[in-house]
Design a protein around this motif. Structure first.
Motif, PDB file in Angstrom:
ATOM      1  N   ALA A 240       8.741  -3.544   3.262  1.00 50.21           N
ATOM      2  CA  ALA A 240       8.040  -4.657   2.640  1.00 50.21           C
ATOM      3  C   ALA A 240       6.868  -5.129   3.485  1.00 50.21           C
ATOM      4  O   ALA A 240       5.813  -5.508   2.959  1.00 50.21           O
ATOM      5  N   SER A 241       7.050  -5.097   4.803  1.00 47.42           N
ATOM      6  CA  SER A 241       5.996  -5.580   5.693  1.00 47.42           C
ATOM      7  C   SER A 241       4.866  -4.578   5.832  1.00 47.42           C
ATOM      8  O   SER A 241       3.690  -4.934   5.693  1.00 47.42           O
ATOM      9  N   VAL A 242       5.209  -3.313   6.067  1.00 50.15           N
ATOM     10  CA  VAL A 242       4.185  -2.322   6.408  1.00 50.15           C
ATOM     11  C   VAL A 242       3.412  -1.877   5.181  1.00 50.15           C
ATOM     12  O   VAL A 242       2.194  -2.077   5.087  1.00 50.15           O
ATOM     13  N   HIS A 243       4.097  -1.277   4.225  1.00 48.67           N
ATOM     14  CA  HIS A 243       3.373  -0.706   3.093  1.00 48.67           C
ATOM     15  C   HIS A 243       2.777  -1.772   2.188  1.00 48.67           C
ATOM     16  O   HIS A 243       1.594  -1.723   1.840  1.00 48.67           O
ATOM     17  N   GLN A 244       3.585  -2.735   1.797  1.00 45.68           N
ATOM     18  CA  GLN A 244       3.110  -3.735   0.841  1.00 45.68           C
ATOM     19  C   GLN A 244       2.019  -4.624   1.444  1.00 45.68           C
ATOM     20  O   GLN A 244       1.003  -4.902   0.806  1.00 45.68           O
ATOM     21  N   THR A 245       2.225  -5.073   2.674  1.00 40.88           N
ATOM     22  CA  THR A 245       1.241  -5.948   3.311  1.00 40.88           C
ATOM     23  C   THR A 245      -0.057  -5.197   3.583  1.00 40.88           C
ATOM     24  O   THR A 245      -1.152  -5.748   3.427  1.00 40.88           O
TER      25      THR A 245
END
Length: 413
Positions: A302-307
């Motif tokens: 959630a943090s790496v790809h989406q952000t």
């Protein structure tokens, strides 16, 4: 994604409507294949026009054996507020192809993630921003340097993903565990889960033609090619090292906690998450360590790809509207806590909270982008809406983009 409120029916068409043949369902309209391959707003405009002319919406066959309902903004509040009819947790699990996690976590997986963020990150934002600000500063300088040296342009998503992966390892596991090997694995994990969850499924002819086979293949590749030999060998030793021999204070307990800070390092998010899975004595069992690794996996994705995706989207929109750049720069220079010797403005979380113009610009980008996962829902039973019936177990998502569009603003007339 289409500029409109879209209800995607994620189960197979025949199975979805078994037992509801007599129910009044929306009319079925034509399908243009290009809308699936190229999802941005223009691809499905004709269907929006058709849907606008109906009282409630348009049901339509899709290439992935799906249906979608296009509803007007009048019924958005029903989809988002009636949780007993449109389930949030099942909705998010469905859109991410992670429905199997619901029974494994007794239906609390996404609620646990929400608790971890709201209790473990938000109250400590000042600390985390202070830790990760140098990472973003360094990566921004690398982007500028590469753009000056290269004549072929810069892959902004690659830089953004690399930067956020390093930052999230610091936040999640601590500075001691940051190295190129772990950063690379975090990036690979985020990309693999993005593929498994179907984010890129509509771009593959094979995935569109054989969706079930594609899901099996991608799951096998991820679990045996990445998770078993890279992610878990990286995270399990870290988690075991961090939590073994330590007594935690459960979140719902008044027991005193033994907090030991090594070398002055601040406590990473991992320790807050551990409190969610302690036993009555404040210890972490081996099964809890395994599950904690799964929770941290979701945090990384959630943090790496989406952000990273959102950051790139905001930057692209800003590059198209250069008139806002001086305004944002001036605002940041005013609210900055200090300026270092290289001329970089130092910004704390409290300072960023005062960046009203930057915040408004980012929110507007997200509003027009429209595909917010937190809006996704799945029906918990047969639901009547706008004079039609939506079968049980199908997915519904109101897209934000249509909320402020009219028939004239998108040339429907």
């Amino acid at each position: 994604m289409l500029p409109g409120n879209v209800c995607y029916i994620s189960t197979e068409v025949d199975r979805a409507f078994q037992g509801t043949r007599r129910a009044k369902t929306p009319p079925i309209g034509g399908h243009t294949g290009g809308g699936n391959v190229h999802p941005p707003q223009g691809g499905l405009r004709d269907r929006s026009k058709t849907a606008w002319s109906h009282n409630w919406g348009l049901a339509e066959r899709q290439a992935l054996l799906q249906l979608e309902y296009i509803v007007n903004e009048e019924y958005t509040k029903d989809v988002l507020s009636k949780d007993h009819e449109f389930g949030f947790e099942r909705g998010v699990a469905t859109i991410l192809n992670l429905s199997y996690l619901i029974p494994l976590s007794n239906g609390k997986f996404f609620k646990d993630l929400h608790m971890m963020v709201s209790g473990g990150i938000i109250p400590r934002m000042d600390q985390f921003i202070e830790q990760i600000f140098p990472i973003f500063e360094r990566q921004a300088k690398e982007v500028v340097h590469e753009s000056q040296q290269s004549q072929a342009g810069v892959d902004l998503f690659e830089h953004s993903r690399r930067c956020i992966a390093e930052a999230m390892i610091v936040v999640g596991f601590g500075q001691d565990h940051v190295n190129e090997h772990n950063i690379k694995i975090a990036e690979e994990v985020a990309d693999a889960i993005a593929t498994v969850t179907g984010i890129y499924q509509n771009t593959s002819p094979f995935a569109r033609t054989f969706p079930k086979t594609w899901k099996v293949i991608t799951w096998v590749k991820m679990m045996f090619g990445l998770m078993a030999f890279k992610y878990f060998p990286m995270t399990l030793p870290i988690i075991w090292k961090e939590v073994r021999g330590r007594k935690y204070r459960p979140l719902n307990s008044g027991m005193l906690e033994q907090i030991e800070e090594e070398d002055g390092n601040r406590e990473p998010l991992l320790h807050y998450a551990a409190r969610m899975y302690t036993n009555s004595e404040g210890a972490i069992s081996l099964p809890s360590v395994l599950w904690l690794s799964v929770v941290m996996l979701a945090f990384i994705f959630a943090s790496v790809h989406q952000t990273a995706g959102v950051a790139v989207w905001v930057m692209y929109e800003l590059s198209l509207r250069k008139e806002y750049i001086p305004v944002i720069r001036e605002e940041l220079s005013i609210i900055a806590d200090s300026i270092d010797k290289t001329g970089v403005h130092r910004l704390s979380y409290e300072a960023l909270r005062r960046a009203t113009f930057l915040d408004a610009f980012t929110r507007e980008v997200l509003r027009l982008k429209g595909d917010t996962l937190s809006l996704f829902r799945v029906t918990t039973g047969d639901v009547s809406l706008g004079g039609y019936t939506i079968p049980e177990g199908v997915a519904a998502v109101p897209l934000l983009a249509r909320q402020n569009l009219t028939s004239s603003s998108v040339n429907y007339q």
